[in-house]
Design a protein around this motif. Structure first.
Motif, PDB file in Angstrom:
ATOM      1  N   LYS A 104      -1.829   1.491  -6.485  1.00 28.73           N
ATOM      2  CA  LYS A 104      -3.134   1.706  -6.818  1.00 28.73           C
ATOM      3  C   LYS A 104      -3.493   1.496  -8.237  1.00 28.73           C
ATOM      4  O   LYS A 104      -2.806   2.314  -9.048  1.00 28.73           O
ATOM      5  N   ASP A 156       0.938  -1.251   0.173  1.00 29.14           N
ATOM      6  CA  ASP A 156       0.023   0.029   0.033  1.00 29.14           C
ATOM      7  C   ASP A 156       1.091   1.231  -0.155  1.00 29.14           C
ATOM      8  O   ASP A 156       2.081   1.266   0.499  1.00 29.14           O
ATOM      9  N   GLU A 199      -4.136  -1.756   6.060  1.00 31.53           N
ATOM     10  CA  GLU A 199      -5.337  -0.377   6.190  1.00 31.53           C
ATOM     11  C   GLU A 199      -5.361   0.088   7.487  1.00 31.53           C
ATOM     12  O   GLU A 199      -5.614   1.343   7.681  1.00 31.53           O
TER      13      GLU A 199
END
Length: 254
Positions: free
Chosen positions: A102, A64, A131
């Motif tokens: 992404k 991420d 997250e």
């Protein structure tokens, strides 16, 4: 013996509890923080107890990233929270026109605008840990900016408006203070936890490190900033973002 994976939406529940942990109601905040901590620990333990294939299916290892800009204190904040969440973070500079991790609904990289130098915090780890990492960054960033605004106003009222360098030193100090507080929380939690919990947490952090090293076998170092001020460190130690699972400190890449 196998363990049932945690129910769907566990990260959402943790987010809500951490938000409540910031409540002005001290009793409500304390209870929410304890429950969030319990869920995060049980979540880690239940997943590590699964065999490798089931673990990666239930909570896969991935990556991420979010843009932090060129400011050292924001990069360091992302690094500090990565250590707290059991993910392994690096600093990545991008000159291209796409987000480093992404993609859109069709699987294409999300466009950012061509040829602009962009600095990202890029982390590797289990999906749920990533997250929580990104969520806690937004919380901590907001709290540090609020503390900086209050500091600027207080100093101005005294007749000594802080310079831009002094404000940067305050924010860097706030990150240092928050980092020290979170480190103490992890040490205390580790000493109070059952051996299985500590092993579960460490296993997740090790898996994150392995993935980062696989993708980035050669890492440089990063140095920057003006040095944190004592006022900033004091303010940082007062920031509350909720307790969480412990992990090893991450490394960064220039």
């Amino acid at each position: 013996m196998t363990t049932t994976p945690p129910p769907a939406g566990i990260v959402g529940k943790i987010r809500k509890l951490l938000a409540l942990a910031e409540s002005d109601n001290e009793n409500e905040a304390a209870v929410a923080g304890r429950i969030a901590d319990k869920l995060m620990r049980e979540h880690a333990v239940s997943l590590v107890a699964l065999d490798e294939a089931a673990l990666l299916e239930a909570d896969p290892v991935g990556t991420d990233a979010f843009e932090v800009g060129k400011t050292t204190w924001k990069v360091t904040l992302a690094w500090t929270l990565a250590a707290h969440c059991g993910v392994s973070a690096i600093r990545g500079v991008r000159y291209g026109d796409a987000h480093p991790t992404k993609v859109d609904d069709e699987g294409h990289p999300v466009p950012l605008g061509a040829y602009k130098r962009r600095v990202f915090a890029i982390a590797y780890g289990h999906r749920s840990d990533l997250e929580v990492w990104e969520y806690l960054y937004t919380v901590a960033l907001r709290e540090i900016e609020a503390a900086a605004k209050a500091y600027r106003a207080d100093e101005a009222d005294l007749g000594y408006p802080p310079t831009r360098t002094q404000m940067t030193a305050f924010r860097e100090g706030a990150v240092n203070g928050l980092g020290a507080k979170l480190y103490e929380q992890r040490r205390a939690a580790k000493s109070e936890s059952a051996p299985g919990t500590a092993l579960a947490v460490q296993s997740r952090a090790d898996r994150a490190d392995r993935e980062k090293n696989r993708v980035h076998p050669k890492l440089g170092t990063y140095k920057g900033g003006v040095g944190g001020s004592s006022d900033g460190r004091e303010a940082g130690r007062k920031i509350s973002i909720g307790t969480g699972i412990g992990a090893k400190r991450s490394r960064m890449i220039a």
